[in-house]
Design an enzyme around this catalytic site. Sequence first.
Site, PDB file in Angstrom:
ATOM      1  N   GLU A 269       0.836  -1.209   0.000  1.00  0.00           N
ATOM      2  CA  GLU A 269       0.000   0.000   0.000  1.00  0.00           C
ATOM      3  C   GLU A 269       0.872   1.261   0.000  1.00  0.00           C
ATOM      4  OE1 GLU A 269      -3.584   1.994   2.720  1.00  0.00           O
ATOM      5  OE2 GLU A 269      -2.353   0.359   3.523  1.00  0.00           O
ATOM      6  N   LYS A 329      -9.787   2.724  -3.490  1.00  0.00           N
ATOM      7  CA  LYS A 329     -10.287   2.133  -2.248  1.00  0.00           C
ATOM      8  C   LYS A 329     -11.675   2.656  -1.899  1.00  0.00           C
ATOM      9  CE  LYS A 329      -8.856   1.237   2.545  1.00  0.00           C
ATOM     10  NZ  LYS A 329      -7.844   1.518   3.584  1.00  0.00           N
ATOM     11  N   CYS A 381      -5.779  -2.699   2.431  1.00  0.00           N
ATOM     12  CA  CYS A 381      -5.725  -2.651   3.899  1.00  0.00           C
ATOM     13  C   CYS A 381      -7.045  -3.069   4.536  1.00  0.00           C
ATOM     14  CB  CYS A 381      -5.293  -1.249   4.340  1.00  0.00           C
ATOM     15  SG  CYS A 381      -4.996  -1.073   6.118  1.00  0.00           S
TER      16      CYS A 381
END
Length: 505
Positions: A269, A329, A381
Amino acid sequence: MRWITRPGWPGNLLALAAGASTLLALAPFDIWPLAVLSIAVLYLGLRELSPRQAMWRGWWFGFGLYGAGTWWIYVSMNTYGGASPLLAIVLLLAFFAALAWFFALPTWLWARWLRRNEAPLADALCFAALWLLQEAFRGWFLTGFPWLYAGYSQLDGPLAGLAPLGGVWLISFTLALTAALLCNLHRLRPRPSFLAVASVLLLAPWGLGLALKGHAWTIPAGDPLKVAAIQGNVEQDLKWDPAHIDAQLALYRDLSFSSRPVDLLVWPETAVPVLKDQAQGYIDVMGRFAAERHSALITGVPVREEVHHQRRYYNGITVTGEGDGTYLKQKLVPFGEYVPLQDVLRGAIEFFNLPMSDFARGPEDQPLLQAKGYQIAPYICYEVVYPEFAAGLAARSDLLLTISNDTWFGKSIGPLQHLQMAQMRALEAGRWMIRATNNGVTALIDPFGRITTQIPQFQQAVLYGEVVPMQQLTPYLQWRSWPLAIVCALLLGWALLAGRIAKTV
């Protein structure tokens, strides 16, 4: 032992301890029987309480669960958020107190409307349904905090075989039902037929879980793919420092140049710690390098876009080389990637001014990433901890990928809990998962949720291994949690109706 079921501090303190003990059922301790025991203590403790007393009993259980299970958030507040130790503790206690209401409200509802002490079998079934409801609710309300589900305790336990059938929530339901039935078996002895039904309900899920453990629901969709996942181990306080950005880009470039030829080269990430449009030249160079080696490079990178004449920033993943696609995301971390009520909170406390804490939510129904001719479901994540969200992407994929930066939580158990949830997603989907992180745990996970290879935390290294694209859907990917949700809705609806009828007779 009557004090367990009565109001007062002894029972509340026991509930606090029971909630805290759930931590030991999860990673990295994995003493899974404690999940059943902790739920049983809560269930017994609610038997004779008024709705208000039950609410506080549940609150103490929740406070113990979150206090023991998420204390590691202190590290991000104090070490990286700039909060003093006192302020971090105050904020953390307030956080635990707020999350504890996820248990307080269902236990109030239980005592007010659903408890059926005169019908022990029905009582146990309804309690399990309510337990599932509270887990689903805390994964949804205000974007959700789906952490510390009881079902994760079974990743290596007898019920693991149920995950491809109904996901982690089916396992949680089974644990709650088991706990309640064990508490009620002695009350069913005078009624042999009900005792027989309870025994079947108690034993059948465990037998089914054991029988299905290791059963392959999916089959290979192609040949194995060689993977290299780079763990840069960049210190969090240096990650967004402009003076260290060039060094980070050079680090990932050099580790990639010196790596073995592979099909998939994966960075964690925000491995590229500058906006994608600003780093496009660097990304193009790395893309040409990957293409020359017949590889696809997948990396985390923040993305800037103009939307309706407004500039927005996203946490993203992009693919270059022998692959294509950019994913933005969707599930953002509160206070980490966006700040609720930011006009009020930003500037008031330094903790709310963390770097890159102003991301926008990516759009729904984004295409999956493509690499080497396969569809890859990406999770950045926090996204991997949402069971239903993850299943929606996994159902369209051949392979799962999660990238993360758990450096925020230091040398705590938080990253290990995060890894356990990623393992459960692989098990639910019957697919291989690549997990690339900044400081660990970087790992490859097989379709049974087992780690096949990994890099220890806090080491700079390259992980090599193979993954296999998979096809066909597990029952969970086909049906999600709808069958279980319908059963639970019927149970709770019956309990509400039966309670109203009983009060009118």
